[in-house]
Design an enzyme around this catalytic site. Structure first.
Site, PDB file in Angstrom:
ATOM      1  NE  ARG A 144     -91.590 -75.187  66.883  1.00 36.56           N
ATOM      2  CZ  ARG A 144     -92.248 -76.059  67.653  1.00 36.56           C
ATOM      3  NH1 ARG A 144     -91.636 -76.672  68.648  1.00 36.56           N
ATOM      4  NH2 ARG A 144     -93.518 -76.344  67.429  1.00 36.56           N
ATOM      5  CG  ASP A 146     -84.071 -85.569  72.495  1.00 38.99           C
ATOM      6  OD1 ASP A 146     -84.857 -84.620  72.686  1.00 38.99           O
ATOM      7  OD2 ASP A 146     -84.311 -86.739  72.888  1.00 38.99           O
ATOM      8  CB  SER A 147     -81.621 -88.833  75.989  1.00 37.88           C
ATOM      9  OG  SER A 147     -83.000 -88.603  76.184  1.00 37.88           O
ATOM     10  CG  ASP A 157     -88.774 -77.001  75.274  1.00 34.37           C
ATOM     11  OD1 ASP A 157     -89.393 -76.912  76.350  1.00 34.37           O
ATOM     12  OD2 ASP A 157     -89.323 -77.340  74.208  1.00 34.37           O
ATOM     13  CB  CYS A 199     -93.748 -77.948  79.577  1.00 27.61           C
ATOM     14  SG  CYS A 199     -92.782 -79.450  79.665  1.00 27.61           S
TER      15      CYS A 199
HETATM   16  N1  SAH Z   1     -88.036 -78.460  72.175  1.00 29.22           N
HETATM   17  C1  SAH Z   1     -88.729 -79.580  71.593  1.00 29.22           C
HETATM   18  C2  SAH Z   1     -89.518 -80.371  72.603  1.00 29.22           C
HETATM   19  C3  SAH Z   1     -88.705 -80.961  73.739  1.00 29.22           C
HETATM   20  S1  SAH Z   1     -89.499 -82.249  74.576  1.00 29.22           S
HETATM   21  C4  SAH Z   1     -89.582 -79.100  70.424  1.00 29.22           C
HETATM   22  O1  SAH Z   1     -89.720 -77.884  70.223  1.00 29.22           O
HETATM   23  O2  SAH Z   1     -90.109 -79.935  69.703  1.00 29.22           O
HETATM   24  C5  SAH Z   1     -88.287 -82.875  75.621  1.00 29.22           C
HETATM   25  C6  SAH Z   1     -87.266 -83.772  74.961  1.00 29.22           C
HETATM   26  O3  SAH Z   1     -86.281 -84.063  75.956  1.00 29.22           O
HETATM   27  C7  SAH Z   1     -87.733 -85.122  74.473  1.00 29.22           C
HETATM   28  O4  SAH Z   1     -87.433 -85.245  73.112  1.00 29.22           O
HETATM   29  C8  SAH Z   1     -86.938 -86.165  75.284  1.00 29.22           C
HETATM   30  O5  SAH Z   1     -86.493 -87.258  74.473  1.00 29.22           O
HETATM   31  C9  SAH Z   1     -85.764 -85.358  75.715  1.00 29.22           C
HETATM   32  N2  SAH Z   1     -85.088 -85.778  76.964  1.00 29.22           N
HETATM   33  C10 SAH Z   1     -85.654 -86.159  78.129  1.00 29.22           C
HETATM   34  N3  SAH Z   1     -84.702 -86.363  79.077  1.00 29.22           N
HETATM   35  C11 SAH Z   1     -83.513 -86.098  78.486  1.00 29.22           C
HETATM   36  C12 SAH Z   1     -82.152 -86.097  78.940  1.00 29.22           C
HETATM   37  N4  SAH Z   1     -81.842 -86.401  80.216  1.00 29.22           N
HETATM   38  N5  SAH Z   1     -81.197 -85.748  78.067  1.00 29.22           N
HETATM   39  C13 SAH Z   1     -81.505 -85.411  76.785  1.00 29.22           C
HETATM   40  N6  SAH Z   1     -82.759 -85.388  76.317  1.00 29.22           N
HETATM   41  C14 SAH Z   1     -83.751 -85.728  77.142  1.00 29.22           C
END
Ligand code: SAH
Length: 408
Positions: A224, A262-263, A312, A352
């Site tokens: 970040r 985000d979902s 991510d 990850c």
């Molecule tokens: N980049 C973030 C961490 C991401 S973690 C940071 O720096 O803090 C992954 C995220 O993806 C989670 O918040 C989860 O709610 C979301 N997620 C999982 N499947 C998803 C989908 N199909 N569509 C949108 N978001 C999703």
């Protein structure tokens, strides 16, 4: 690195200090264990004697039956033995545990100043503390023990007391995979509000009781920070944003506008709250609760473009069997990611999944981007930060891949 301080508290970090159980290797893994790979899988042991998970055990080599390590055992787990100490004396006691804890703490004291108060204090195997993970958010520590053997081996109450005494935290929470994953307060007053902390001077909060992981994705902190200045004046898209880590960093770096996708509705609400918490103008952030794949498909079809795109996703390959499916998900994201990135602009793709190695991930990125009829220049391939250390001999512990590209 200064020598670790030794504390003599008369505490008992380990539930059991005797290690009469012996295990015998069935194959020649001595080199691997001695080089610092702490895991022995069940099929590499000659037999699996009945014992409680977390029972301390001595590991003997497969030839002459000489001791090569001491650690703890779990006959019900694929990882049947985790080595704690691979040199004499093959004894696990408080002195050993405290030395490892204080060595981990002294590393963090060297890594961070008062502008970063959220970081990983103990990274399990990477700090020589198998199965023991602890994240810190300002004055709150969150402990996570990895599985029943680690939970039985480590005495969590004593570790919590050590943390309070030595690191300045005033409260300790335990998170478990069992019990739905919610946390409970071991020490300190229960707090209902999320815990505020700083990351490179930027304000965030972590829901340490119900949030994902221990409440925040600390492992992306330096990535970040890398992106922050590159977002100056840019239109930014942050997909799988969780609570807006990359979004708020982009905003603080001077982004013209940031869209977070985000979902999870609570994640979007927290991203909006973090944006406001840092005094950023509300009209420059849009939080979208949507499925990331659908959002990207729509954006591509509508020919929408951004100047910095961050993708991510969660771990698509939590196990070896899901590797192929994960590969096609990464390809799809790279395809859509490239399609919505303006020419000459930046695309960051992360993985990850520990079962997808870096070459495999880069190949998926390349295939997806070329399917979009675009080419990319790699500006950097990053991983996890120094507060997430890993044994050199354990590449599978270096799970995070973060590829920063300019898309032509
Ligand atoms: N980049 C973030 C961490 C991401 S973690 C940071 O720096 O803090 C992954 C995220 O993806 C989670 O918040 C989860 O709610 C979301 N997620 C999982 N499947 C998803 C989908 N199909 N569509 C949108 N978001 C999703």
């Amino acid at each position: 690195m200064p020598a670790p301080r030794h504390y003599n508290l008369g505490m008992s970090f380990l539930r059991s200090q005797s290690s009469r159980l012996t295990l015998r290797l069935a194959r020649d893994l001595t080199r691997s264990v001695k080089r610092g790979h702490p895991w022995v899988f069940a099929d590499a042991l000659r037999d699996l004697p009945p014992a409680e998970p977390g029972t301390p055990a001595i590991l003997l080599d497969n030839t002459r039956g000489r001791p090569i390590a001491v650690g703890f055992y779990d006959p019900s787990s694929g990882v049947a033995f985790r080595a704690c100490r691979v040199e004499e004396p093959f004894r696990l006691n408080d002195e050993w545990a405290e030395a490892r804890c204080s060595q981990a703490w002294s590393l963090r004291q060297r890594l961070f100043d008062e502008t970063t108060t959220g970081y990983r204090l103990f990274n399990g195997e990477g700090d020589g503390l198998p199965g023991l993970v602890c994240d810190r958010y300002a004055d709150v520590a969150v402990i996570k023990l990895d599985g029943p053997a680690a939970s039985a081996f480590w005495d969590i109450d004593e570790i919590a007391a050590w943390l309070v005494k030595h690191t300045g935290v005033t409260a300790v929470v335990e998170r478990r995979k069992q019990r739905g994953g919610a946390g409970r307060w071991l020490i300190g007053h229960e707090r209902r509000e999320p815990i505020e902390f700083l990351e490179h001077g930027v304000r965030f909060t972590a829901d340490v009781i119900n949030g994902q992981k221990t409440g925040f994705f600390l492992d992306q902190r330096e990535n970040r920070q890398t992106l922050r200045p590159l977002c100056d004046g840019a239109k930014v898209l942050n997909v799988f944003s969780y609570t807006g880590g990359f979004s708020v960093m982009a905003g603080c770096g001077g982004a013209a506008h940031v869209t977070s996708v985000d979902s999870a509705e609570p994640a979007i609400a927290a991203a909006n709250a973090h944006w406001r918490l840092n005094g950023l103008p509300e009209d420059k952030h849009t939080g979208v609760q949507a499925d990331a794949f659908e959002f990207l498909d729509n954006a591509r079809l509508k020919r929408r473009k951004w100047e910095v795109v961050i993708i991510d996703p969660p771990a698509f390959a939590p196990s070896q069997t899901s590797v192929n499916r994960a590969g096609s998900a990464y390809r799809k994201l790279a395809f859509n990611g490239a399609a919505v990135t303006d020419r000459g602009s930046l695309l960051a793709l992360a993985s990850c999944s520990s079962h997808i190695d870096e070459p495999t991930f880069l190949e998926a990125c390349e295939e997806g981007i070329s399917e979009a009829r675009r080419r990319a220049t790699v500006l950097g391939i990053h991983s996890q930060p120094a507060d997430h250390p890993t044994p050199l001999a354990m590449p599978e512990f270096r799970y995070l891949k973060f590829v920063l590209m300019r898309v032509e």
